[in-house]
Design an enzyme around this catalytic site. Structure first.
Site: not given
Ligand code: NDP
Length: 252
Positions: A61, A143-144, A157, A161
């Site tokens: 986490d 980041s984003s 959020y 970032k």
């Molecule tokens: P998803 O929701 O598809 O995946 C999130 C991942 O992070 C999963 O592996 C989840 O694990 C894990 N996770 C969530 N919360 C925690 C926590 N508290 N501690 C550890 N692991 C955690 O998200 P995305 O793949 O879309 O996002 C990945 C990154 O990209 C993030 O940093 C997001 O901010 C960034 N991002 C995303 C964008 C988008 O539009 N999707 C755009 C720009 C940036 P589990 O499977 O066990 O839940």
């Protein structure tokens, strides 16, 4: 000689999964972390094994910095037994969740969650990671696009970032003595489960993002992982302290 090793946080789904797979395709062994979805993480491990690389999945986490010492102790002994090395080369700080809320409705709890996951967790996980990272390693912080432009309902959020982008420039300077580089990859809107899966299912938002994007569509996870993997290649060794936006050209 042992393969290089990458640690990708949040590698069980979405962008992190695609990053892990792309890194494995470059001959890198992989550690992914998951938060609660162990079965999805196990599927990623199987996919990486099929590519021919070793992989392990650990629970983490990122918002709980008090877990980090135990996490790294566990990580080091797992890497030693599975990969033959207790040090890794590439850290991808990717894990995270999103909260979409108007600024006026954002609570202290929402704010703390975003800061803990996306800034405090990244800051201290990286600090603890350095003692088990090889010299000439790479750090990639996710980041984003929202740190460059504003889109409604993302203030907490996006602020976190934005701070990670500043933090990355400091890392690039302060870790130079170990020849570790640090860069930001900033995706645009990508169709994953993130933030309740809005970018997959909210047609109005998808249309708006497509209209604002030069290449005319919402991003997919597959648009991002290869860029992160490239930053871990020898060819990318001189890229340092940079923010690379990967968005198909949104709000140009
Ligand atoms: P998803 O929701 O598809 O995946 C999130 C991942 O992070 C999963 O592996 C989840 O694990 C894990 N996770 C969530 N919360 C925690 C926590 N508290 N501690 C550890 N692991 C955690 O998200 P995305 O793949 O879309 O996002 C990945 C990154 O990209 C993030 O940093 C997001 O901010 C960034 N991002 C995303 C964008 C988008 O539009 N999707 C755009 C720009 C940036 P589990 O499977 O066990 O839940």
């Amino acid at each position: 000689m042992n393969n290089k090793i990458a640690l990708v946080t949040g590698g069980s789904r979405g962008l992190g999964k695609d990053m892990a797979v792309n890194l494995a395709e470059k001959g890198i062994d992989i550690v992914i972390t998951y938060h609660s979805n162990q079965s999805a993480a196990n599927d990623v491990i199987k996919e990486i094994n099929k590519i021919g690389q070793k992989a392990i999945a650990l629970q983490l986490d990122v918002s709980n910095i008090h877990q980090f010492d135990d996490f790294f102790n566990h990580l080091k002994s797992k890497m030693k037994s599975e990969f033959g090395s207790s040090e890794f080369d590439f850290l991808v700080n990717n894990a995270g969740t999103g909260i979409y809320k108007p600024f006026l409705e954002t609570t202290e709890e929402d704010f703390d969650e975003m800061i803990n996951v996306h800034l405090k967790g990244v800051y201290f996980l990286t600090q603890k990671a350095i003692s088990c990272m090889n010299d000439e390693g790479r750090i990639i912080n996710i980041s984003s696009g929202l740190a460059r432009f504003s889109f409604p309902n993302s203030s907490a959020y996006a602020s976190a970032k934005g701070a990670v982008e500043v933090f990355t420039r400091y890392l690039a300077k302060e870790l130079a003595s170990k020849k570790i580089t640090a860069n930001v990859v900033a995706p645009g809107a990508i169709a994953t489960d993130f933030g309740g899966g809005e970018n997959k299912t909210n047609e109005q938002k998808r249309q708006a993002v497509s209209n604002f994007t030069a290449l005319g569509r919402v991003g997919e996870a597959e648009d991002i992982g290869g860029v992160v993997a490239f930053l871990c290649t020898p060819e990318a060794k001189w890229i340092n302290g940079q923010r690379i936006e990967v968005s198909g050209g949104i709000f140009l």
